[in-house]
Enzyme design. Structure first.
Site, PDB file in Angstrom:
ATOM      1  N   ARG A  64     -10.291   0.342   7.827  1.00 14.56           N
ATOM      2  CA  ARG A  64     -11.530   1.080   7.651  1.00 14.56           C
ATOM      3  C   ARG A  64     -11.675   2.227   8.638  1.00 14.56           C
ATOM      4  O   ARG A  64     -12.741   2.460   9.196  1.00 14.56           O
ATOM      5  CB  ARG A  64     -12.728   0.137   7.725  1.00 14.56           C
ATOM      6  CG  ARG A  64     -12.821  -0.706   6.468  1.00 14.56           C
ATOM      7  CD  ARG A  64     -14.209  -1.184   6.183  1.00 14.56           C
ATOM      8  NE  ARG A  64     -14.269  -1.879   4.911  1.00 14.56           N
ATOM      9  CZ  ARG A  64     -14.440  -1.281   3.734  1.00 14.56           C
ATOM     10  NH1 ARG A  64     -14.560   0.018   3.672  1.00 14.56           N
ATOM     11  NH2 ARG A  64     -14.476  -1.988   2.632  1.00 14.56           N
ATOM     12  N   CYS A  65     -10.544   2.904   8.860  1.00 15.18           N
ATOM     13  CA  CYS A  65     -10.562   4.126   9.651  1.00 15.18           C
ATOM     14  C   CYS A  65      -9.172   4.710   9.577  1.00 15.18           C
ATOM     15  O   CYS A  65      -8.259   4.078   9.105  1.00 15.18           O
ATOM     16  CB  CYS A  65     -10.908   3.862  11.113  1.00 15.18           C
ATOM     17  SG  CYS A  65      -9.650   2.943  12.008  1.00 15.18           S
ATOM     18  N   GLU A  80     -10.789   3.259   1.444  1.00 18.58           N
ATOM     19  CA  GLU A  80     -11.038   1.829   1.562  1.00 18.58           C
ATOM     20  C   GLU A  80     -11.015   1.542   3.043  1.00 18.58           C
ATOM     21  O   GLU A  80     -11.726   0.719   3.573  1.00 18.58           O
ATOM     22  CB  GLU A  80      -9.940   1.039   0.867  1.00 18.58           C
ATOM     23  CG  GLU A  80     -10.160  -0.449   0.949  1.00 18.58           C
ATOM     24  CD  GLU A  80      -8.879  -1.193   0.763  1.00 18.58           C
ATOM     25  OE1 GLU A  80      -7.852  -0.733   1.291  1.00 18.58           O
ATOM     26  OE2 GLU A  80      -8.895  -2.224   0.103  1.00 18.58           O
ATOM     27  N   GLN A 100       0.833  -1.207   0.000  1.00 16.49           N
ATOM     28  CA  GLN A 100       0.000   0.000   0.000  1.00 16.49           C
ATOM     29  C   GLN A 100       0.867   1.255   0.000  1.00 16.49           C
ATOM     30  O   GLN A 100       0.349   2.358  -0.136  1.00 16.49           O
ATOM     31  CB  GLN A 100      -0.913   0.021   1.235  1.00 16.49           C
ATOM     32  CG  GLN A 100      -1.967  -1.070   1.233  1.00 16.49           C
ATOM     33  CD  GLN A 100      -2.886  -1.025   2.437  1.00 16.49           C
ATOM     34  OE1 GLN A 100      -3.087  -2.034   3.081  1.00 16.49           O
ATOM     35  NE2 GLN A 100      -3.469   0.119   2.760  1.00 16.49           N
TER      36      GLN A 100
HETATM   37  O1  CDP Z   1      -6.806   6.626   0.721  1.00 14.81           O
HETATM   38  P1  CDP Z   1      -8.014   5.953   0.162  1.00 14.81           P
HETATM   39  O2  CDP Z   1      -8.033   5.846  -1.333  1.00 14.81           O
HETATM   40  O3  CDP Z   1      -8.325   4.661   0.845  1.00 14.81           O
HETATM   41  O4  CDP Z   1      -9.222   6.934   0.573  1.00 14.81           O
HETATM   42  P2  CDP Z   1      -9.878   8.164  -0.185  1.00 14.81           P
HETATM   43  O5  CDP Z   1      -8.972   8.736  -1.170  1.00 14.81           O
HETATM   44  O6  CDP Z   1     -10.414   9.077   0.851  1.00 14.81           O
HETATM   45  O7  CDP Z   1     -11.167   7.567  -0.907  1.00 14.81           O
HETATM   46  C1  CDP Z   1     -11.349   6.368  -1.619  1.00 14.81           C
HETATM   47  C2  CDP Z   1     -12.075   6.554  -2.922  1.00 14.81           C
HETATM   48  O8  CDP Z   1     -13.227   7.403  -2.787  1.00 14.81           O
HETATM   49  C3  CDP Z   1     -11.185   7.232  -3.960  1.00 14.81           C
HETATM   50  O9  CDP Z   1     -11.418   6.708  -5.230  1.00 14.81           O
HETATM   51  C4  CDP Z   1     -11.621   8.657  -3.839  1.00 14.81           C
HETATM   52  O10 CDP Z   1     -11.250   9.447  -4.922  1.00 14.81           O
HETATM   53  C5  CDP Z   1     -13.119   8.538  -3.639  1.00 14.81           C
HETATM   54  N1  CDP Z   1     -13.629   9.747  -2.968  1.00 14.81           N
HETATM   55  C6  CDP Z   1     -14.570  10.538  -3.592  1.00 14.81           C
HETATM   56  O11 CDP Z   1     -15.008  10.209  -4.701  1.00 14.81           O
HETATM   57  N2  CDP Z   1     -15.004  11.687  -2.953  1.00 14.81           N
HETATM   58  C7  CDP Z   1     -14.544  12.039  -1.728  1.00 14.81           C
HETATM   59  N3  CDP Z   1     -14.978  13.135  -1.139  1.00 14.81           N
HETATM   60  C8  CDP Z   1     -13.605  11.241  -1.087  1.00 14.81           C
HETATM   61  C9  CDP Z   1     -13.161  10.079  -1.727  1.00 14.81           C
END
Ligand code: CDP
Length: 786
Positions: free
Chosen positions: A369-370, A740, A222
């Site tokens: 998940r947090c 995720e 990751q």
């Molecule tokens: O770091 P991680 O990818 O796990 O988390 P994230 O970037 O917060 O969100 C996961 C997915 O949700 C990504 O594809 C983001 O672009 C999308 N997302 C979104 O569409 N709108 C948001 N306000 C936050 C996340």
């Protein structure tokens, strides 16, 4: 520009279908198991059956004789190369292969390298290890007792099992708040150990080229860039000679952040043997030896005034870290961001004491998940608020409403030092109650009770903290937690975006393309998003704890804006107009008042490589941005559930689950909803079935999917999703993370809502797991069982 102003342009807030799914649904993903290199060898790991034992000897001779076996690696061999121990991402050490002792069941003891995986696994049975079992420590309470066996006696400065003691908040102010309180509510609880269980277990193909010395390591990582740096430091390899490639990853959930022995031994073996070595972990290996989540014991006390106003919070937390402190928390924050434990409430004083202890269990405590340890914190504060409502005899919704941080208090400085960026907690609560039909349900519940049926209504609110993080406060092993985006627009107006983060299923290839599309007018299908190859992408700290959108997403928006400004200059030059005289409509620059005199972004891109450019301007349309966020982002929400309990069996069933989540501006609502459902399913799993325990000898109960029950679509309830939108004021597009590691889609809030619903139906003070026999016992105690 605020998020609201950008909305009209069109690419944010659209449920664009996931670009990456085209290859996944036809079975054309490229996972570790798909990588086959010429001349490749295969590795299998021998794991300890004992949780704590002295190793007297390891005899590998019979294994070495098995045809097809190329080498058997032990800790002794690694020690000759100074590789028997490795640093963890929390600054502790962990054995690569055991030398002196084994300290958990499933610990890596030896590795067989063979011509094929079957021979490698067969040969494990021919390795003879002579162990002397030692007393086992399976709980942190036991670990801290006087006279407990010292698990990490390999460490010179370690004379007991305590890893850290850490405090946050103001003790004096908190003591005073408790002295002034009319009522104190207290609670002791445990958030049990669970496992992220990604569909794809861990694995790698290590390919060290004997001619050049260059190591290419394909791995389920990751955080590929951070892993490259750690590999360079541990193995003493020059960093330019290491290339980490994270191909498609079948789920991570924090489990693929730590560095595991398998990666290190496969790389060392490839270096020594001059051939590529593949290691693919099996399910039991993954469940018993890799980063688990939770396992927090928590005592909380909430001080309240006569009228229900919260005055102060006291928390003591004890974390079971397993035999190594290896959960990749930011350096300064020993227990992660647990001190967000004040939740959504205006708590004038708080004092949090956290301790971590070694036990004879697998290391972990990952951001599942947090954000780092936020689920545990949410769980505790909401349980306390529920207890307070019951003890005061007030409506739990009203007690929350009374104590929420109000919209005009943002930015809000919490008693433990966070600055919450924005929120409207009451609105999320109102929508949840309205959607559930809270007021009417209370009446329905009364009628049902008259008919002998038990209904419970539960609510839980939460505030998370994601997007690590501002470099002044957040680093992993000293590496600052910024992130990066490199954007190159090609002459034909197509683009490639390269990121330091790494998707494991979150849909980055789609959402990050949408951010560029929003800022630069190039449609998402014309933008290739590349992640995971440290040779070709800019440095970053990776994807976990919902940090990609708040950090790399911001970097993407900022670099796209920078290119747009260069494009504006080129357009002005081509149109022979002043820059200020141009309007940008999301796709083209047009001369104010003369909409026909315009250049599309594609025309400008072509000109950037082919035309005479303004005096002194370099050709090309590309750039890189390293973004250091000024603050974290604070998503939040409220969940409300209706649960029916069978009085004869104690079985409970979620009848309705309403979730209101706020993650600021949603880039792709469909993807966000998927993330939220994932978080809710995880909450359901913890409430209903997932549990890892250990017997007194340290045997892991939950080492396969027969014992460790993952929910399938069959038993998972339907979720009713709603939203509020409170943009993050400092994020370039107003987004907050959802991950995720989905902070929104809070597993804790779901469990809290169920616990609350059970309590409301008469089952008080029940802790996870909420099994039917426990529920029935509790019903029986209050005369409600049948
Ligand atoms: O770091 P991680 O990818 O796990 O988390 P994230 O970037 O917060 O969100 C996961 C997915 O949700 C990504 O594809 C983001 O672009 C999308 N997302 C979104 O569409 N709108 C948001 N306000 C936050 C996340």
């Amino acid at each position: 520009m605020t998020a609201v102003e950008t909305e009209h342009k069109g690419w944010l807030g659209r449920s664009v279908k996931r670009k990456e799914d085209a290859r996944f649904i036809v079975g054309r993903g490229n996972y570790i198991e798909d990588i086959k290199l010429p001349n490749m060898l295969h590795m299998a790991i021998l794991r300890s059956p004992f949780a704590h034992a002295k190793i007297n000897s390891i005899d590998t001779s019979r294994a070495q004789e098995l045809p097809g076996v190329v080498a058997v690696v032990t800790g002794e061999l690694l020690a000759e190369h100074n590789l028997a121990w490795m640093p963890t991402l929390s600054g502790d050490t962990q054995a690569v292969l055991a030398t002196d002792k084994v300290r958990m069941q499933g610990q890596e003891v030896a590795c067989v390298i063979a011509e094929n995986p079957y021979v490698a696994h067969d040969a494990l049975e021919l390795i003879d290890v002579d162990y002397d079992p030692l007393p086992v420590v399976t709980t942190p309470q036991q670990a801290l007792e006087d006279g407990a066996p010292v698990i990490r006696d390999d460490k010179e400065d370690q004379s007991d099992n305590r890893i850290y003691h850490w405090e946050a908040g103001d003790k004096e102010a908190t003591d005073k708040a408790f002295a002034d309180a009319a009522r104190v509510v207290s609670l002791s609880t445990h958030y049990p150990r669970c496992h992220p269980s990604p569909i794809e277990c861990c694995g790698c193909v290590a390919d060290v080229n004997p001619a050049t010395g260059r190591a290419t390591i394909y791995m389920t990582s990751q955080a590929p860039h951070a892993h490259r740096t750690v590999f360079a430091l541990v193995a003493g390899l020059p960093e330019q000679n290491i290339r980490i490639v994270s191909p498609d990853i079948g789920g991570g959930f924090g489990n693929k952040v730590p560095i595991y022995p398998g990666y290190v031994v496969a790389t060392a073996a490839s270096l020594l043997l001059g051939r590529p070595v593949k290691w693919v972990e099996d399910r039991t290996g993954n469940l018993i030896s890799t980063g688990f989540a939770r396992d927090f014991h928590m005592d909380g006390e909430l001080a309240l005034a006569e009228d229900g106003k919260m005055l102060g919070l006291r928390v003591k937390m004890l974390s079971d870290q397993g035999y190594a402190y290896a959960d990749a928390q930011p350096t300064k924050l020993k227990a992660g961001l647990f001190h967000i434990v004040t939740g959504s409430y205006d708590l004038p004083a708080a004092h949090v004491v956290t301790d971590g202890a070694y036990t004879n269990k697998a290391p972990g405590g990952v951001a599942y998940r947090c954000s780092f340890r936020v689920t545990e914190a949410s769980y505790l504060i909401e349980r306390l608020v529920q207890s307070a409502a019951y003890e005061l005899g007030v409506d739990p919704a009203e007690l929350r409403r009374q104590n929420f941080i109000k919209p005009d208090q943002f930015p809000y400085q919490s008693a433990t030092g966070f600055v919450y960026d924005s929120g409207d907690y009451e609105r999320a609560l109102d929508i949840a109650l309205e959607q559930l039909g809270y007021a009417d349900l209370r009446e329905e519940q009364r009628r049902a009770r008259e008919q002998g049926r038990l209904l419970g209504i539960g609510i839980a609110s939460f505030t998370e903290v994601v997007g690590a993080g501002p470099s002044r406060d957040y680093d992993i092993l000293g590496i600052k937690m910024f992130d990066s985006a490199e954007l190159r627009v090609h002459p034909t107006g197509k683009a490639i975006l390269k990121l330091g983060v790494k998707s494991q299923g979150q849909g980055h290839e789609t959402t990050f393309a949408q951010i560029v599309a929003e800022e630069l007018g190039i449609p998402p299908e014309d933008i290739l998003v590349e992640e995971g190859d440290t040779d070709t992408t800019p440095y970053g700290l990776g994807t976990y704890a919902s940090r990609s959108t708040p950090v790399a997403g911001a970097a993407t928006a900022v670099i796209a804006r920078t290119l747009r400004e260069k494009a504006r200059k080129i357009a002005a030059h081509l149109l022979e107009a002043a820059e200020d005289d141009l309007d940008w409509d999301g796709e083209r620059f047009a001369v104010k008042g003369v909409p026909d005199r315009a250049k599309t972004i594609q025309e400008v891109a072509f000109a950037a490589y082919t035309a005479d450019l303004p005096e002194g301007m370099d050709a090309g349309l590309e750039g890189v941005k390293y973004y250091d966020p000024p603050n974290m982002t604070y998503p939040f929400g409220t969940y409300a559930v209706l649960v029916e309990i069978d009085r004869g069996t104690g079985q409970w069933k979620p009848v309705r689950v309403v979730a209101v989540d706020d993650c600021g501006v949603r880039i792709n609502p469909m993807i966000v909803e998927g993330q939220i459902m994932g978080g809710l399913t995880e909450g359901f799993a913890m409430a209903a079935m997932e549990l890892i325990t250990f017997d007194e000898d340290g045997n892991c109960i939950g080492s396969n999917f027969t014992d460790y029950l993952l929910p399938t679509a069959w038993e998972t309830p339907a979720f009713e999703l709603h939203e509020t939108v409170t943009p993050s004021p400092h994020h370039p597009i107003g987004a907050k993370g959802v991950g995720e590691s989905a902070t929104v889609g809070s597993p804790a809030a779901y469990v809290n809502a169920v616990v609350d619903a059970l309590a409301h139906a008469g089952v008080r003070n029940i802790d996870m797991p909420l099994s039917s026999d426990k529920v029935w016992q509790a019903l029986n105690e209050v005369g409600l069982a049948e």
